[in-house]
Design a protein around this motif. Structure first.
Motif, PDB file in Angstrom:
ATOM      1  N   ILE A  90       0.839  -1.200   0.000  1.00 22.49           N
ATOM      2  CA  ILE A  90       0.000   0.000   0.000  1.00 22.49           C
ATOM      3  C   ILE A  90       0.869   1.243   0.000  1.00 22.49           C
ATOM      4  CG2 ILE A  90      -1.709   1.308   1.327  1.00 22.49           C
ATOM      5  CD1 ILE A  90      -2.837  -1.384   2.275  1.00 22.49           C
ATOM      6  N   ASP A  91       1.882   1.271   0.858  1.00 20.26           N
ATOM      7  CA  ASP A  91       2.766   2.441   0.930  1.00 20.26           C
ATOM      8  C   ASP A  91       3.529   2.629  -0.369  1.00 20.26           C
ATOM      9  OD1 ASP A  91       1.963   2.872   3.548  1.00 20.26           O
ATOM     10  OD2 ASP A  91       3.563   1.617   4.381  1.00 20.26           O
ATOM     11  N   LYS A  92       3.975   1.557  -0.984  1.00 17.97           N
ATOM     12  CA  LYS A  92       4.720   1.668  -2.236  1.00 17.97           C
ATOM     13  C   LYS A  92       3.843   2.214  -3.355  1.00 17.97           C
ATOM     14  CE  LYS A  92       6.360  -2.584  -2.281  1.00 17.97           C
ATOM     15  NZ  LYS A  92       7.109  -3.771  -2.766  1.00 17.97           N
ATOM     16  N   ILE A  93       2.625   1.682  -3.453  1.00 22.01           N
ATOM     17  CA  ILE A  93       1.715   2.147  -4.499  1.00 22.01           C
ATOM     18  C   ILE A  93       1.342   3.608  -4.273  1.00 22.01           C
ATOM     19  CG2 ILE A  93      -0.558   1.813  -5.557  1.00 22.01           C
ATOM     20  CD1 ILE A  93      -0.312  -1.163  -4.826  1.00 22.01           C
ATOM     21  N   LYS A  94       1.071   3.963  -3.032  1.00 20.64           N
ATOM     22  CA  LYS A  94       0.711   5.351  -2.717  1.00 20.64           C
ATOM     23  C   LYS A  94       1.817   6.306  -3.133  1.00 20.64           C
ATOM     24  CE  LYS A  94      -0.448   8.433   1.123  1.00 20.64           C
ATOM     25  NZ  LYS A  94      -0.676   8.526   2.597  1.00 20.64           N
ATOM     26  N   LEU A 110     -10.208  -7.542   4.993  1.00 20.22           N
ATOM     27  CA  LEU A 110     -10.977  -6.305   5.151  1.00 20.22           C
ATOM     28  C   LEU A 110     -10.110  -5.180   5.687  1.00 20.22           C
ATOM     29  CD1 LEU A 110     -13.648  -4.816   4.986  1.00 20.22           C
ATOM     30  CD2 LEU A 110     -14.189  -5.642   7.297  1.00 20.22           C
ATOM     31  N   ALA A 111      -9.282  -5.470   6.676  1.00 20.35           N
ATOM     32  CA  ALA A 111      -8.416  -4.440   7.242  1.00 20.35           C
ATOM     33  C   ALA A 111      -7.471  -3.865   6.191  1.00 20.35           C
ATOM     34  CB  ALA A 111      -7.624  -5.007   8.415  1.00 20.35           C
ATOM     35  N   LEU A 112      -6.946  -4.712   5.331  1.00 22.36           N
ATOM     36  CA  LEU A 112      -6.044  -4.245   4.273  1.00 22.36           C
ATOM     37  C   LEU A 112      -6.782  -3.360   3.270  1.00 22.36           C
ATOM     38  CD1 LEU A 112      -3.961  -7.481   3.616  1.00 22.36           C
ATOM     39  CD2 LEU A 112      -3.083  -5.298   4.479  1.00 22.36           C
ATOM     40  N   MET A 113      -7.998  -3.749   2.914  1.00 20.99           N
ATOM     41  CA  MET A 113      -8.766  -2.942   1.964  1.00 20.99           C
ATOM     42  C   MET A 113      -9.091  -1.575   2.547  1.00 20.99           C
ATOM     43  SD  MET A 113     -11.261  -5.609  -0.079  1.00 20.99           S
ATOM     44  CE  MET A 113     -12.042  -6.345   1.354  1.00 20.99           C
ATOM     45  N   LEU A 114      -9.452  -1.534   3.832  1.00 20.58           N
ATOM     46  CA  LEU A 114      -9.752  -0.252   4.471  1.00 20.58           C
ATOM     47  C   LEU A 114      -8.488   0.600   4.586  1.00 20.58           C
ATOM     48  CD1 LEU A 114     -12.226  -1.428   7.256  1.00 20.58           C
ATOM     49  CD2 LEU A 114     -12.762  -0.268   5.087  1.00 20.58           C
ATOM     50  N   GLN A 115      -7.368  -0.045   4.828  1.00 21.10           N
ATOM     51  CA  GLN A 115      -6.103   0.684   4.894  1.00 21.10           C
ATOM     52  C   GLN A 115      -5.762   1.294   3.537  1.00 21.10           C
ATOM     53  OE1 GLN A 115      -2.919  -1.569   6.669  1.00 21.10           O
ATOM     54  NE2 GLN A 115      -1.327  -0.191   5.873  1.00 21.10           N
ATOM     55  N   ALA A 116      -6.022   0.562   2.461  1.00 22.16           N
ATOM     56  CA  ALA A 116      -5.771   1.088   1.118  1.00 22.16           C
ATOM     57  C   ALA A 116      -6.674   2.282   0.835  1.00 22.16           C
ATOM     58  CB  ALA A 116      -5.993  -0.011   0.084  1.00 22.16           C
ATOM     59  N   ALA A 175      -5.466   5.322   2.578  1.00 22.85           N
ATOM     60  CA  ALA A 175      -4.257   5.849   1.957  1.00 22.85           C
ATOM     61  C   ALA A 175      -4.568   6.662   0.704  1.00 22.85           C
ATOM     62  CB  ALA A 175      -3.298   4.718   1.619  1.00 22.85           C
ATOM     63  N   GLY A 176      -5.834   6.701   0.310  1.00 26.60           N
ATOM     64  CA  GLY A 176      -6.231   7.470  -0.860  1.00 26.60           C
ATOM     65  C   GLY A 176      -6.288   6.686  -2.148  1.00 26.60           C
ATOM     66  N   LEU A 177      -6.046   5.385  -2.070  1.00 25.30           N
ATOM     67  CA  LEU A 177      -6.115   4.559  -3.271  1.00 25.30           C
ATOM     68  C   LEU A 177      -7.567   4.225  -3.599  1.00 25.30           C
ATOM     69  CD1 LEU A 177      -3.189   2.053  -2.529  1.00 25.30           C
ATOM     70  CD2 LEU A 177      -3.102   4.199  -3.812  1.00 25.30           C
ATOM     71  N   ASP A 178      -7.818   3.952  -4.872  1.00 28.02           N
ATOM     72  CA  ASP A 178      -9.146   3.534  -5.315  1.00 28.02           C
ATOM     73  C   ASP A 178      -9.258   2.035  -5.086  1.00 28.02           C
ATOM     74  OD1 ASP A 178     -11.579   3.148  -6.552  1.00 28.02           O
ATOM     75  OD2 ASP A 178     -10.753   3.237  -8.588  1.00 28.02           O
ATOM     76  N   MET A 179      -9.738   1.664  -3.903  1.00 23.79           N
ATOM     77  CA  MET A 179      -9.849   0.252  -3.526  1.00 23.79           C
ATOM     78  C   MET A 179     -11.076  -0.329  -4.203  1.00 23.79           C
ATOM     79  SD  MET A 179      -8.515  -2.222  -1.843  1.00 23.79           S
ATOM     80  CE  MET A 179      -9.236  -3.537  -2.823  1.00 23.79           C
ATOM     81  N   ALA A 180     -10.857  -1.018  -5.354  1.00 25.56           N
ATOM     82  CA  ALA A 180     -11.971  -1.324  -6.254  1.00 25.56           C
ATOM     83  C   ALA A 180     -12.519  -2.734  -6.142  1.00 25.56           C
ATOM     84  CB  ALA A 180     -11.539  -1.075  -7.707  1.00 25.56           C
TER      85      ALA A 180
END
Length: 281
Positions: A4-8, A43-49, A52-57
C-alpha cells in the motif's frame, strides 16, 4: 500492507484490487503458497488502502493451475461475497471481481467437464455479483495446446543398463515447463516399431540437472531422429533461456489460408483455389 505504501508513493490515485489467498490442494500448481492475503486480514487491508487514498476497487484470486472442478471457484466466490458485504458495511463499495485463471488445458489425459464448470461459476456470478465487473484470466486454457516442438536426437549412450537420448532442447529451453509447471510433455517418435524400451531423455547443456524424463517408454532411437512434442503453448518458450550458449528454438508459423472468392465463373474459382493450394503447399 507494505504494498500500500509503495503504491501510494508511486501512483497515489491508483485503482487496486486485493489479492485473496485461496487454498486448493488439488490444483496442479498451487499459486497461493506465495501470494494472497489471508481471509482474516483482507478487510483491514482494503480499508487501509482506502484510507491511503487509493481507489480500492475489488478482489482478485487464483485457485491454481489446472483446476478440474468448479468447487474451488465456488469456495472462493463464497469468501469474496462475504468480503463484498463486509466492505460495504464498513463504507467501502467494491465493484470489481477478478476470478483469475486455472481453467484446465483440454488434454485427453485431463478429465473434466468444462461446460458444467462454467455453468456453475456463471450461475454463482449472476446470483452474487450481478452488479460487479467480472475479470478472468484463462490464458493457459487458450494457448496451452498451441505450438508443437520438433526436436532432434543429438546423442545416444547407455548408463545403468538404460539408453540415454540427448536432445537439442532441454530444461533450459522449451522443456522449461517440466520444472516451472511440472508439465509431463508427450514425446512422439516418427520411427515405427512395437518394441518399447525405458529410456532417459536429457537436454544439451552441461548441467546435470538438465534431464527431462527418466524411464520414459519409447521405440529405440538413433542420432538424427526427430521427436514431435505437442502442446508447448504455455510455460515453455516464455521461460526458456540461452544458458550455455544454446539459442532458443526457432519459431515457424504455419497458417492455413482459405480463399474467399466471388462466384464469378467456375474456371476462375478453380484457378484461384489451385493457386491458393500451391501457396499453402
Amino acid at each position: 500492507a507494505s504494498e500500500i505504501d509503495k503504491i501510494k508513493k508511486q501512483c497515489p490515485d491508483a485503482t487496486v484490487l486485493l489479492r485473496l489467498r485461496i487454498d486448493n490442494s488439488l490444483a496442479h500448481v498451487d499459486l497461493n503458497k506465495k501470494f494472497g492475503a489471508a481471509r482474516e486480514n483482507a478487510l483491514a487491508l482494503m480499508l487501509q488502502a482506502k484510507e491511503a487514498g487509493l481507489d480500492m476497487a475489488g478482489i482478485a484470486f487464483h485457485v491454481g493451475s489446472q483446476t478440474v472442478s468448479a468447487d474451488p471457484y465456488l469456495h472462493a466466490l463464497d469468501i469474496a461475497r462475504e468480503l463484498f458485504e463486509e466492505a460495504e458495511a464498513a463504507g467501502l463499495k467494491l465493484r470489481i471481481l477478478d476470478i483469475g485463471g486455472g481453467f484446465p488445458i483440454p488434454e485427453p489425459k485431463v478429465k473434466f467437464n468444462l461446460p458444467e464448470m462454467l455453468r456453475q461459476i456463471n450461475a454463482r456470478l449472476d446470483e452474487d455479483f450481478a452488479d460487479a465487473e467480472i475479470w478472468a484470466e484463462p490464458g493457459r486454457y487458450i494457448c496451452g495446446t498451441a505450438v508443437n516442438l520438433i526436436t532432434s536426437v543429438i546423442g545416444v549412450t547407455e548408463r545403468g543398463s538404460q539408453p540415454w537420448y540427448f536432445l537439442d532442447e532441454g530444461l533450459y529451453g522449451t522443456f522449461s515447463g517440466v520444472l516451472f509447471d511440472q508439465w509431463d510433455f508427450k514425446l512422439i517418435s516418427f520411427r515405427e516399431g512395437d518394441e518399447k524400451v525405458a529410456a532417459t531423455f536429457a537436454g544439451p547443456s552441461c548441467d546435470s540437472l538438465d534431464i527431462m524424463f527418466r524411464g520414459r517408454l519409447t521405440v529405440p532411437l538413433q542420432v538424427g531422429d526427430l521427436l514431435l512434442v505437442p502442446s508447448c503453448g504455455a510455460y515453455t518458450s516464455a521461460s526458456a533461456t540461452t544458458f550455455n550458449g544454446f539459442s532458443k528454438a526457432k519459431f515457424v508459423i504455419w497458417e492455413r489460408v482459405k480463399a474467399e472468392v466471388e462466384p464469378v465463373a467456375a474456371v476462375g474459382r478453380v484457378e484461384m483455389n489451385q493457386s491458393v493450394a500451391q501457396a499453402v503447399k
